[in-house]
Design a protein around this motif. Structure first.
Motif, PDB file in Angstrom:
ATOM      1  N   ARG A 198       0.846  -1.189   0.000  1.00  0.00           N
ATOM      2  CA  ARG A 198       0.000   0.000   0.000  1.00  0.00           C
ATOM      3  C   ARG A 198       0.887   1.246   0.000  1.00  0.00           C
ATOM      4  NH1 ARG A 198      -5.067  -1.212   2.047  1.00  0.00           N
ATOM      5  NH2 ARG A 198      -5.767   0.548   0.773  1.00  0.00           N
ATOM      6  N   SER A 200       0.638   5.738   1.052  1.00  0.00           N
ATOM      7  CA  SER A 200      -0.122   6.751   1.771  1.00  0.00           C
ATOM      8  C   SER A 200       0.316   8.139   1.346  1.00  0.00           C
ATOM      9  CB  SER A 200       0.064   6.575   3.285  1.00  0.00           C
ATOM     10  OG  SER A 200      -0.387   5.292   3.703  1.00  0.00           O
ATOM     11  N   ASP A 225       5.966  10.431  11.215  1.00  0.00           N
ATOM     12  CA  ASP A 225       5.222   9.664  10.209  1.00  0.00           C
ATOM     13  C   ASP A 225       6.136   9.028   9.166  1.00  0.00           C
ATOM     14  OD1 ASP A 225       2.694  10.105  11.221  1.00  0.00           O
ATOM     15  OD2 ASP A 225       2.252  11.809   9.918  1.00  0.00           O
ATOM     16  N   CYS A 234       3.811   1.153   5.324  1.00  0.00           N
ATOM     17  CA  CYS A 234       2.857   1.517   4.266  1.00  0.00           C
ATOM     18  C   CYS A 234       2.069   2.760   4.647  1.00  0.00           C
ATOM     19  CB  CYS A 234       1.914   0.358   3.980  1.00  0.00           C
ATOM     20  SG  CYS A 234       0.959  -0.200   5.410  1.00  0.00           S
ATOM     21  N   THR A 235       2.049   3.094   5.923  1.00  0.00           N
ATOM     22  CA  THR A 235       1.325   4.271   6.398  1.00  0.00           C
ATOM     23  C   THR A 235       2.099   5.567   6.187  1.00  0.00           C
ATOM     24  OG1 THR A 235       2.272   4.070   8.615  1.00  0.00           O
ATOM     25  CG2 THR A 235       0.216   2.890   8.193  1.00  0.00           C
ATOM     26  N   SER A 236       3.385   5.481   5.883  1.00  0.00           N
ATOM     27  CA  SER A 236       4.231   6.672   5.783  1.00  0.00           C
ATOM     28  C   SER A 236       3.922   7.446   4.501  1.00  0.00           C
ATOM     29  CB  SER A 236       5.713   6.282   5.792  1.00  0.00           C
ATOM     30  OG  SER A 236       6.072   5.700   7.031  1.00  0.00           O
ATOM     31  N   GLN A 343      -3.743   3.596   1.114  1.00  0.00           N
ATOM     32  CA  GLN A 343      -4.172   3.163   2.442  1.00  0.00           C
ATOM     33  C   GLN A 343      -4.569   4.323   3.343  1.00  0.00           C
ATOM     34  OE1 GLN A 343      -1.870   2.667   5.821  1.00  0.00           O
ATOM     35  NE2 GLN A 343      -2.243   0.473   6.040  1.00  0.00           N
ATOM     36  N   THR A 344      -3.614   5.212   3.655  1.00  0.00           N
ATOM     37  CA  THR A 344      -3.835   6.245   4.669  1.00  0.00           C
ATOM     38  C   THR A 344      -3.766   7.635   4.059  1.00  0.00           C
ATOM     39  OG1 THR A 344      -2.916   4.836   6.420  1.00  0.00           O
ATOM     40  CG2 THR A 344      -2.979   7.201   6.847  1.00  0.00           C
ATOM     41  N   ARG A 369      -7.975   4.734   5.797  1.00  0.00           N
ATOM     42  CA  ARG A 369      -7.769   5.460   7.054  1.00  0.00           C
ATOM     43  C   ARG A 369      -7.613   6.945   6.737  1.00  0.00           C
ATOM     44  NH1 ARG A 369      -2.672   4.571   9.228  1.00  0.00           N
ATOM     45  NH2 ARG A 369      -3.352   4.776  11.383  1.00  0.00           N
ATOM     46  N   THR A 376      -0.026   8.668  11.598  1.00  0.00           N
ATOM     47  CA  THR A 376      -0.156   7.596  10.605  1.00  0.00           C
ATOM     48  C   THR A 376       0.308   6.250  11.142  1.00  0.00           C
ATOM     49  OG1 THR A 376       2.029   7.965   9.612  1.00  0.00           O
ATOM     50  CG2 THR A 376       0.190   9.253   8.727  1.00  0.00           C
ATOM     51  N   TRP A 383      -7.982  -2.014  10.426  1.00  0.00           N
ATOM     52  CA  TRP A 383      -6.759  -1.802   9.654  1.00  0.00           C
ATOM     53  C   TRP A 383      -6.949  -2.267   8.214  1.00  0.00           C
ATOM     54  CZ3 TRP A 383      -2.858   0.977  11.519  1.00  0.00           C
ATOM     55  CH2 TRP A 383      -1.670   1.021  10.784  1.00  0.00           C
ATOM     56  N   ASP A 384      -6.502  -1.440   7.289  1.00  0.00           N
ATOM     57  CA  ASP A 384      -6.576  -1.788   5.864  1.00  0.00           C
ATOM     58  C   ASP A 384      -7.995  -2.151   5.426  1.00  0.00           C
ATOM     59  OD1 ASP A 384      -3.996  -1.279   5.117  1.00  0.00           O
ATOM     60  OD2 ASP A 384      -3.582  -3.284   4.374  1.00  0.00           O
TER      61      ASP A 384
END
Length: 400
Positions: A198, A200, A225, A234-236, A343-344, A369, A376, A383-384
């Motif tokens: 993912r 973000s 983050d 993957c949230t970064s 994702q985020t 998200r 993040t 989640w996801d």
């Protein structure tokens, strides 16, 4: 006949416990025994001198406190009607040190026994977490049959065996890992939860940013983050979208990136190979796209500005402080990068109502998200796009 585990290294648990896991009865969700165990685990980590040097470990410990877990428990109204599904087999990513522990926590709270394959890389954070689990298990022996943490090299035989035992398989680690693990069949009633590759992005309203007095705090939030896990999560955010008119965006960008460069220079040890990889990635990206120009002179915070967004914008990405930028006049302009891989969405200064209206109007395949900038990395049992507690448990229906 007990299976042979000659190639398996047991960090938590024993071969006998692992062999017995497939017949271990499920537990109630958010049981008192589980919460007490995780609360003691939290206390052990928070009191450990080494944990202070690892923010990701401290965050995990803080989340596992009794008060936080009781708050999570209150989100689920149907817990008396649910039980764990049985054995959960967790395959966790090799590039994020503590992901395995978050997955394990979700498995325990949802009433399952848990076989966790640890990252092959020997993270010191993972060693500390395993130490804490082993110590706390001495005071909670009833929890021992419900967690086993192992390492083993790539081995189709073991993947096949453990997959054949489990009621739920959680695959964290990217598309290639998912393809490989899915070659190992599951029992007919077992479920696969796959957490694919993912990406973000961050969305910043220029006017709102300029109105913030403490811009150093904003830089610290964005640093956490991104640089804290070297953009491996993957949230970064890898893309920063600025919202507003061009003059105000120019002013906001200058201040934002200056603050981040100052902070990164003090905290982030830039390795020569990382610097080379970032410049090389920019050259490759630029050669494939005529919509890209370098926006920074320094490599520590490497920025590339895009003149348009499309579905391939984030196909080329790099770690270690490599950021794409896009200047937008309307929120709808982010739609091309909101595909299923997104994702985020981290936001600063953009109203919740505006985001909700955007999602309702366009119903993008991605964005699971929406969080404030700086949050993040915060774990959630949702989640996801999955509600992990619901997905890892079964609901008993009474029609009496």
């Amino acid at each position: 006949m007990q299976p042979l585990f000659d190639d398996v290294t047991f960090e938590v648990g024993t071969p006998a416990q692992l062999a017995a896991m497939r017949t271990q009865p499920a537990r109630a969700l958010f049981s008192e025994a589980t919460i007490a165990f995780l609360d003691d685990f939290s206390r052990y980590l928070l009191q450990h001198p080494a944990a202070r040097g690892w923010p990701d470990v401290a965050t995990l410990a803080f989340w596992c406190r009794r008060r936080a877990l009781e708050r999570e428990k209150q989100r689920y109204a149907d817990l008396p009607m649910r039980l764990g599904r049985g054995l959960a087999f967790h395959i966790t990513p090799g590039n994020v040190a503590t992901s395995f522990a978050w997955s394990l926590t979700a498995g325990l709270l949802s009433g399952n026994s848990n076989l966790v394959r640890l990252p092959s890389r020997a993270f010191p954070q993972a060693a500390l977490i395993c130490e804490a689990l082993n110590q706390v298990l001495q005071h909670h022996p009833g929890m021992a049959p419900y967690l086993c943490l192992v390492r083993y090299p790539p081995d189709r035989r073991l993947n096949d065996l453990f997959s054949s035992w489990c009621q739920t398989r959680l695959i964290w680690g990217g598309d290639n890992t998912i393809v490989t693990l899915r070659q190992s069949p599951l029992p007919p009633r077992s479920l696969d939860l796959a957490f694919a590759d993912r990406y973000s992005l961050a969305l910043i309203d220029a006017d709102r940013y300029l109105a913030i007095a403490d811009k150093a705090a904003v830089a610290a939030s964005f640093y956490n983050d991104t640089y804290l896990l070297d953009q491996n999560a993957c949230t970064s955010p890898r893309l920063v979208v600025w919202l507003g008119d061009r003059q105000r965006i120019a002013q906001a960008r200058g201040l934002f990136w200056c603050e981040l460069e100052t902070l990164a220079a003090a905290r982030y040890p830039l390795q020569p190979m990382v610097a080379l990889n970032k410049f090389s990635r920019f050259c490759q990206h630029s050669a494939r796209s005529g919509q890209l120009k370098q926006a920074s002179s320094a490599n520590l915070v490497f920025r590339a500005e895009l003149s348009q967004l499309d579905g391939e914008t984030l196909a080329q990405r790099e770690a270690g402080g490599y950021f794409l930028e896009y200047l937008a006049s309307a929120l709808e302009e982010i739609l091309p990068v909101c595909g299923s891989g997104c994702q985020t969405l981290a936001v600063l200064g953009v109203d919740r109502d505006a985001i909700q209206q955007f999602l309702a109007a366009h119903r993008p395949a991605g964005i699971d998200r929406v969080v404030p900038l700086g949050q993040t990395l915060a774990f959630s049992l949702r989640w996801d796009g999955f509600d992990l507690i619901s997905a890892l448990s079964r609901c008993i229906t009474f029609a009496l």
